[in-house]
Design a protein around this motif. Structure first.
Motif, mmCIF file in Angstrom:
data_model
loop_
_atom_site.group_PDB
_atom_site.id
_atom_site.type_symbol
_atom_site.label_atom_id
_atom_site.label_comp_id
_atom_site.label_asym_id
_atom_site.label_seq_id
_atom_site.Cartn_x
_atom_site.Cartn_y
_atom_site.Cartn_z
ATOM 1 N N VAL A 196 1.121 -1.197 -0.101
ATOM 2 C CA VAL A 196 -0.037 -0.110 -0.087
ATOM 3 C C VAL A 196 0.795 1.293 0.206
ATOM 4 O O VAL A 196 0.627 2.149 -0.712
ATOM 5 N N VAL A 197 1.858 1.070 1.020
ATOM 6 C CA VAL A 197 2.851 2.421 0.787
ATOM 7 C C VAL A 197 3.646 2.422 -0.339
ATOM 8 O O VAL A 197 3.594 3.716 -1.117
ATOM 9 N N GLU A 198 4.010 1.346 -1.230
ATOM 10 C CA GLU A 198 4.694 1.503 -2.422
ATOM 11 C C GLU A 198 3.689 2.008 -3.484
ATOM 12 O O GLU A 198 4.010 2.974 -4.192
ATOM 13 N N LEU A 199 2.304 1.661 -3.457
ATOM 14 C CA LEU A 199 1.449 2.105 -4.358
ATOM 15 C C LEU A 199 1.049 3.444 -4.194
ATOM 16 O O LEU A 199 0.925 4.458 -5.155
ATOM 17 N N LEU A 200 1.089 4.210 -2.966
ATOM 18 C CA LEU A 200 1.022 5.474 -2.692
ATOM 19 C C LEU A 200 2.225 6.301 -3.140
ATOM 20 O O LEU A 200 2.064 7.139 -3.707
ATOM 21 N N GLY A 201 3.445 5.604 -3.005
ATOM 22 C CA GLY A 201 4.767 6.243 -3.439
ATOM 23 C C GLY A 201 4.412 6.369 -4.907
ATOM 24 O O GLY A 201 5.112 7.414 -5.635
ATOM 25 N N VAL A 202 4.193 5.295 -5.785
ATOM 26 C CA VAL A 202 4.142 5.299 -7.066
ATOM 27 C C VAL A 202 3.197 6.421 -7.516
ATOM 28 O O VAL A 202 3.597 7.266 -8.565
ATOM 29 N N LEU A 203 1.941 6.450 -6.954
ATOM 30 C CA LEU A 203 1.202 7.647 -7.648
ATOM 31 C C LEU A 203 1.453 8.788 -7.256
ATOM 32 O O LEU A 203 1.303 9.671 -7.998
ATOM 33 N N THR A 204 2.151 9.136 -6.142
ATOM 34 C CA THR A 204 2.546 10.386 -5.682
ATOM 35 C C THR A 204 3.645 10.916 -6.566
ATOM 36 O O THR A 204 3.757 12.001 -7.058
ATOM 37 N N VAL A 205 4.738 9.937 -6.630
ATOM 38 C CA VAL A 205 5.779 10.409 -7.536
ATOM 39 C C VAL A 205 5.395 10.522 -8.684
ATOM 40 O O VAL A 205 5.914 11.572 -9.605
ATOM 41 N N GLY A 206 4.820 9.575 -9.226
ATOM 42 C CA GLY A 206 4.196 9.746 -10.758
ATOM 43 C C GLY A 206 3.484 10.789 -10.955
ATOM 44 O O GLY A 206 3.617 11.611 -12.038
ATOM 45 N N THR A 207 2.466 11.270 -10.032
ATOM 46 C CA THR A 207 1.833 12.624 -10.187
ATOM 47 C C THR A 207 2.821 13.915 -10.171
ATOM 48 O O THR A 207 2.661 14.669 -11.123
ATOM 49 N N TRP A 208 3.622 13.792 -9.444
ATOM 50 C CA TRP A 208 4.631 14.803 -8.951
ATOM 51 C C TRP A 208 5.361 15.104 -10.397
ATOM 52 O O TRP A 208 5.665 16.274 -10.678
ATOM 53 N N THR A 209 6.173 14.107 -11.160
ATOM 54 C CA THR A 209 6.901 13.993 -12.080
ATOM 55 C C THR A 209 6.122 14.665 -13.260
ATOM 56 O O THR A 209 6.691 15.215 -14.242
ATOM 57 N N LEU A 210 4.730 14.398 -13.289
ATOM 58 C CA LEU A 210 4.045 15.035 -14.490
ATOM 59 C C LEU A 210 3.854 16.481 -14.278
ATOM 60 O O LEU A 210 3.789 17.319 -15.113
ATOM 61 N N VAL A 211 3.305 16.666 -13.050
ATOM 62 C CA VAL A 211 2.841 18.091 -12.656
ATOM 63 C C VAL A 211 4.063 19.126 -12.560
ATOM 64 O O VAL A 211 3.936 20.359 -13.118
ATOM 65 N N GLU A 212 5.253 18.731 -11.704
ATOM 66 C CA GLU A 212 6.426 19.385 -11.709
ATOM 67 C C GLU A 212 7.672 18.774 -12.275
ATOM 68 O O GLU A 212 8.619 18.418 -11.536
ATOM 69 N N PRO A 213 7.870 18.387 -13.641
ATOM 70 C CA PRO A 213 9.053 17.817 -14.176
ATOM 71 C C PRO A 213 10.411 18.630 -13.586
ATOM 72 O O PRO A 213 11.451 17.632 -13.630
ATOM 73 N N SER A 214 10.328 19.805 -13.414
ATOM 74 C CA SER A 214 11.522 20.179 -13.159
ATOM 75 C C SER A 214 12.161 19.934 -11.897
ATOM 76 O O SER A 214 13.406 20.092 -11.617
ATOM 77 N N ALA A 215 11.511 19.348 -11.093
ATOM 78 C CA ALA A 215 11.779 18.639 -9.831
ATOM 79 C C ALA A 215 12.608 17.566 -9.831
ATOM 80 O O ALA A 215 13.349 17.059 -8.817
ATOM 81 N N PHE A 216 12.594 16.700 -11.158
ATOM 82 C CA PHE A 216 13.169 15.781 -11.299
ATOM 83 C C PHE A 216 14.032 15.552 -12.694
ATOM 84 O O PHE A 216 13.413 15.445 -13.589
ATOM 85 N N PRO A 217 15.357 16.214 -12.589
ATOM 86 C CA PRO A 217 16.014 16.359 -13.565
ATOM 87 C C PRO A 217 16.400 14.843 -14.111
ATOM 88 O O PRO A 217 16.908 14.971 -15.341
ATOM 89 N N ASP A 218 16.437 14.026 -13.563
ATOM 90 C CA ASP A 218 16.540 12.663 -13.988
ATOM 91 C C ASP A 218 15.536 12.002 -13.413
ATOM 92 O O ASP A 218 15.040 12.108 -12.308
ATOM 93 N N ALA A 219 14.903 10.536 -13.946
ATOM 94 C CA ALA A 219 13.888 9.949 -13.678
ATOM 95 C C ALA A 219 14.387 9.006 -12.349
ATOM 96 O O ALA A 219 15.381 8.704 -12.271
ATOM 97 N N THR A 220 13.190 8.612 -11.714
ATOM 98 C CA THR A 220 13.257 7.639 -10.548
ATOM 99 C C THR A 220 12.454 6.295 -11.180
ATOM 100 O O THR A 220 11.928 6.367 -12.301
ATOM 101 N N VAL A 221 12.556 5.236 -10.320
ATOM 102 C CA VAL A 221 11.785 4.012 -10.673
ATOM 103 C C VAL A 221 10.356 4.573 -10.913
ATOM 104 O O VAL A 221 9.706 3.746 -11.821
ATOM 105 N N TRP A 222 9.877 5.257 -9.991
ATOM 106 C CA TRP A 222 8.391 5.815 -9.909
ATOM 107 C C TRP A 222 7.840 6.872 -10.807
ATOM 108 O O TRP A 222 6.767 7.109 -10.941
#
Length: 142
Positions: free
Chosen positions: A84-110
């Motif tokens: 459940v924590v993993e899924l929340l992490g994937v959804l949070t980071v996945g959304t974050w990388t789409l909304v604010e891509p500049s926060a992630f100059p390189d990709a994460t697993v999620w």
């Protein structure tokens, strides 16, 4: 719980679809930990958040793999919480990388819900949650 019941519970987590989950989580451990280890040791200053999150993902995958292999009711519940924590992490980071891509100059697993890993990071916890709930003893809501 008797020793025989514990053995049945342990076998149930690693039988059938549980075997596939252990294998997939094992592959994800190797991928996430290897990737983050190289990135952290060679270019951490480029994207510390992304590389740290990949390392965290690797640790989470490792704990889930261990719990599935360990078996037993306590391990099943721990794996369920981690999924459940993993899924929340994937959804949070996945959304974050789409909304604010500049926060992630390189990709994460999620990043982008695991697109770099064929969306396995978003499908895997959903599958594991389903399996772990199905493997619960009869009458157990968790």
């Amino acid at each position: 719980m008797t020793s025989g019941e514990a053995d049945v519970s342990r076998r149930r987590l690693t039988s059938g679809p549980g075997t596939l989950l252990v294998w997939l989580y094992g592959v994800m451990v190797v991928g996430a930990v290897s990737r983050s280890a190289v990135q952290i040791s060679t270019e951490f200053d480029r994207a510390p958040l992304a590389y740290s999150l990949s390392a965290v993902a690797g640790v989470v995958y490792g704990f889930i793999t261990y719990s599935l292999v360990r078996g037993g009711e306590t391990a099943r519940k721990a794996a369920l919480v981690c999924c459940v924590v993993e899924l929340l992490g994937v959804l949070t980071v996945g959304t974050w990388t789409l909304v604010e891509p500049s926060a992630f100059p390189d990709a994460t697993v999620w990043s982008d819900f695991g697109i770099g890993y064929l969306f396995i990071p978003v499908v895997l916890p959903l599958s594991a949650i389903y399996w772990l709930r199905k493997a619960a003893p009869k009458g157990d809501a968790a």
